[in-house]
Write an enzyme that holds these catalytic residues in place. Structure first.
Site, PDB file in Angstrom:
ATOM      1  N   GLU A   1       0.856  -1.180   0.000  1.00  0.00           N
ATOM      2  CA  GLU A   1       0.000   0.000   0.000  1.00  0.00           C
ATOM      3  C   GLU A   1       0.892   1.229   0.000  1.00  0.00           C
ATOM      4  O   GLU A   1       1.737   1.392   0.883  1.00  0.00           O
ATOM      5  CB  GLU A   1      -0.812   0.026   1.285  1.00  0.00           C
ATOM      6  CG  GLU A   1      -2.222  -0.432   1.125  1.00  0.00           C
ATOM      7  CD  GLU A   1      -2.977  -0.173   2.412  1.00  0.00           C
ATOM      8  OE1 GLU A   1      -3.554  -1.137   2.909  1.00  0.00           O
ATOM      9  OE2 GLU A   1      -2.931   0.971   2.908  1.00  0.00           O
TER      10      GLU A   1
ATOM     11  N   ASP B   1      -5.578   9.241   9.891  1.00  0.00           N
ATOM     12  CA  ASP B   1      -4.268   8.799  10.344  1.00  0.00           C
ATOM     13  C   ASP B   1      -3.902   9.331  11.714  1.00  0.00           C
ATOM     14  O   ASP B   1      -4.155  10.477  12.056  1.00  0.00           O
ATOM     15  CB  ASP B   1      -3.177   9.227   9.345  1.00  0.00           C
ATOM     16  CG  ASP B   1      -3.252   8.408   8.083  1.00  0.00           C
ATOM     17  OD1 ASP B   1      -3.246   8.995   6.992  1.00  0.00           O
ATOM     18  OD2 ASP B   1      -3.333   7.168   8.200  1.00  0.00           O
TER      19      ASP B   1
END
Lengths: 244, 387
Positions: free
Chosen positions: A30, A41
């Site tokens: 990824e 995040d």
């Protein structure tokens, strides 16, 4: 399925990190594109994104890293929606395909907003991978699963990316529910930081295990890119070994 | 009142958030639809707005400002509300809604601190836990508000990322919400964010314009030529504008932060600059961004206008030509801050001073209605430092 922040510590360094993932036995990589406001995040990946932008990372530069890695292992790009929209959905999907990147994850693009992007990805032969969460009810899971391409990215717990000492109790349940409603493989991510946790994820039925912050942290803590490459190679090999 | 909540205003708006938040947004929308149709909820909110907040806020004919400008200037006195700004209208409404939904914990972001104080106030009143995210730069320049929040029992969480102001505080609040969504309601302070927030905030702030419209008709026997309000996220402006939307002869003017000047690139005027639309904090709207789609930092002396995004309904009103948006610089706002203080004995918030500045410029208007969105006590240290 290890994650790396494209452009961290710099573009070439991130390519080498990705190569180390492939060397370590990754089945898929990824590749994160840095964004100024990464809502999904936690602190480790946020900081990596900030550093990448400061080091001069651009969308074009990260796509080039993707192209290099795609020669070794399938690459799925992880991009926040505004970076995608700035280029335009069709152009972005075409760019991914042109760089041999086979999948796309957009953490802030829910089902309701995804039609145009999915159409562009389908036209370009890129798999738009949706995310589902523990909070996603069954009927919504079914609707998301029905439109999934490639795999379904199951978020393991409530929250942002980042290692957690103990995985959420809903862990096995969310995998089971996702598998029941998705006609594609199910990968589990967020919070997986040790080979043991990866093993648990596989035992719970996940077809793929995504590891992000643990690896990005290793890069952040390394004294040099060479050291980072060696460390992540070892870590990925550890995760891959646990999953065999 | 329609039977649903807008997700889009023209092409703008939407719900660009992580999947984890989608069920919570659906729950919030359903709860709001139910609550706003519930006479008991409305009565409870109205009583608090009247007896606790002090509504209706006066519409004040500022004679000395009017003489200086050469027209009639009416000030909608949101500075006189309890907690000193318009933010309480929304904070109280959303906190009541959260309590009704069974949420025990409230989170909020704040720039100037007024929304943080308003939310901390509502949480004290309603006995809810309160956490407020605030950029460390804003904490420095709006110290009195930090102290008030803490006295009111809120936990103020400093956010040290990026420029350490409002954008970062919103991002961090959203991250908290992603992790705490089951127990927590996020009280967004302006008409931004994923649907249904922009519509809910507008519904709660339109009390400003609803009152003002009735007040101006009663006082002046006519509608204003212009309705002027400052625009950060855009909540006081949308609340003031919306009741006048169908009055075609009333011009609606939003005033954004011109910072160091539009050409400097250091400002907070995405609606004025009118670049390509982008997604920030869950909605598609006018934003400040670079070619790659990275969101840029805004720059303004006023913490409440220091935001690179804007409410989606404003972007739509601009595109429709129903409202227009202009920018006023830091220096202009500072000068007007002092001028209004001396001419009327009212210390306006630096944010409000942006709107007031426009009202004092030459114009064909004979009657301006300006939303004085808040009081300026919080800005004394910053203004006096500027000399």
């Amino acid at each position: 399925m290890p994650y790396l922040m494209g452009g961290f510590p710099d573009l070439d360094g991130s390519r080498r990190i990705g190569e180390a993932y492939a060397d370590g036995g990754a089945d898929l990589v990824e590749l994160g594109v840095p964004f100024s406001d990464p809502l999904a995040d936690g602190p480790v990946i946020q900081a990596a994104g900030t550093a990448a932008l400061r080091a001069g990372a651009t969308t074009a530069g990260v796509l080039e890293v993707g192209r290099a890695l795609a020669a070794r292992v399938p690459v799925v790009a992880m991009v926040y929606v505004n970076v995608l929209l700035a280029r335009g959905a069709e152009r972005f999907a075409d760019d991914l395909a042109a760089h041999a990147i086979s999948g796309l994850i957009v953490p802030d693009l829910p089902l309701e907003e995804s039609d145009a992007v999915r159409a562009a990805c389908d036209a370009a032969g890129v798999a738009l991978v949706p995310l589902v969460a523990p909070a996603t009810p069954d009927e919504r899971l079914a609707r998301i699963g029905a439109k999934a391409r490639g795999f379904v990215y199951t978020v393991s717990l409530l929250g942002t990316t980042g290692e957690r000492v103990a995985l959420a109790e809903a862990f096995a349940a969310v995998v089971a529910r996702a598998k029941a409603h998705a006609p594609v493989p199910v990968a589990l991510g967020f919070g997986i930081g040790t080979p043991d946790q990866a093993r648990q994820a596989a035992d719970a039925g996940a077809d793929g295990v995504i590891v992000g912050s643990r690896l990005v942290r290793a890069v952040a803590e390394a004294a040099s890119t060479d050291a980072a490459v060696a460390t992540v190679h070892e870590l990925v090999a550890g995760f891959a070994g646990a999953l065999r | 009142m329609s039977a649903s909540v807008e997700h889009r205003f023209g092409p703008y708006g939407g719900q660009y958030v992580p999947e984890t938040l989608m069920p919570a947004l659906a729950e919030l929308e359903a709860a709001w639809l139910q609550a706003r149709a519930d006479a008991a909820f409305r009565a409870e909110l109205d009583e608090l707005l009247r007896d606790y907040v002090g509504r209706p806020s006066p519409l004040y004919r500022a004679r000395r400002l009017g003489a200086a400008a050469g027209r009639t200037i009416l000030l909608k006195r949101e500075d006189l509300n309890h907690t000193g700004a318009h933010k309480i209208n929304n904070a109280l409404g959303q906190s009541l809604l959260a309590k009704r939904m069974g949420k025990r914990r409230i989170i909020a972001e704040t720039g100037a601190g007024q929304h943080g104080v308003a939310t901390a106030t509502a949480c004290a009143l309603l006995d809810l836990e309160c956490v407020v995210y605030m950029g460390t730069e804003d904490i420095r320049r709006q110290r009195p508000n930090v102290q008030r929040m803490e006295l009111l029992g809120a936990a103020v969480r400093p956010v040290d990322a990026g420029a350490r102001t409002l954008k970062e505080a919103v991002s961090e609040a959203i991250r908290d919400w992603v992790a705490s969504v089951a127990s927590t309601h996020y009280v967004i302070g302006s008409s931004v964010g994923p649907a249904p927030y922009p519509a809910i905030v507008r519904d709660l702030q339109r009390v400003i314009g609803d009152e003002a419209r009735a007040q101006v008709l009663a006082a002046e026997g006519r509608l204003p030529d212009r309705v002027i309000a400052c625009v950060g996220g855009g909540s006081n402006a949308i609340g003031t504008f919306v009741p006048f939307l169908d009055d075609a002869d009333v011009e609606l003017v939003g005033v954004e932060a011109g910072g160091a000047g539009l050409r400097s690139g250091r400002h907070g005027a995405p609606l004025t600059v009118a670049g390509p639309a982008g997604v920030l904090h869950g909605s598609l709207s006018a934003v400040l961004q670079d070619e790659m789609g990275q969101i840029l930092e805004a720059h303004s002396i006023s913490a409440g206008l220091d935001y690179p995004g804007s409410g989606p309904e404003h972007a739509w009103l601009r595109d429709l030509g129903r409202a227009r948006y202009v920018a006023v610089s830091d220096d202009e706002a500072l000068a007007t801050f002092r001028r209004v203080t001396r001419l009327e004995g009212i210390i306006p918030a630096l944010e409000s001073a942006h709107a007031l500045h426009l009202a004092l410029q030459p114009s064909a208007s004979t009657l301006d209605l300006v939303c004085l969105s808040g009081r300026g006590d919080k800005d004394l240290a910053e203004v006096l430092e500027q000399g």
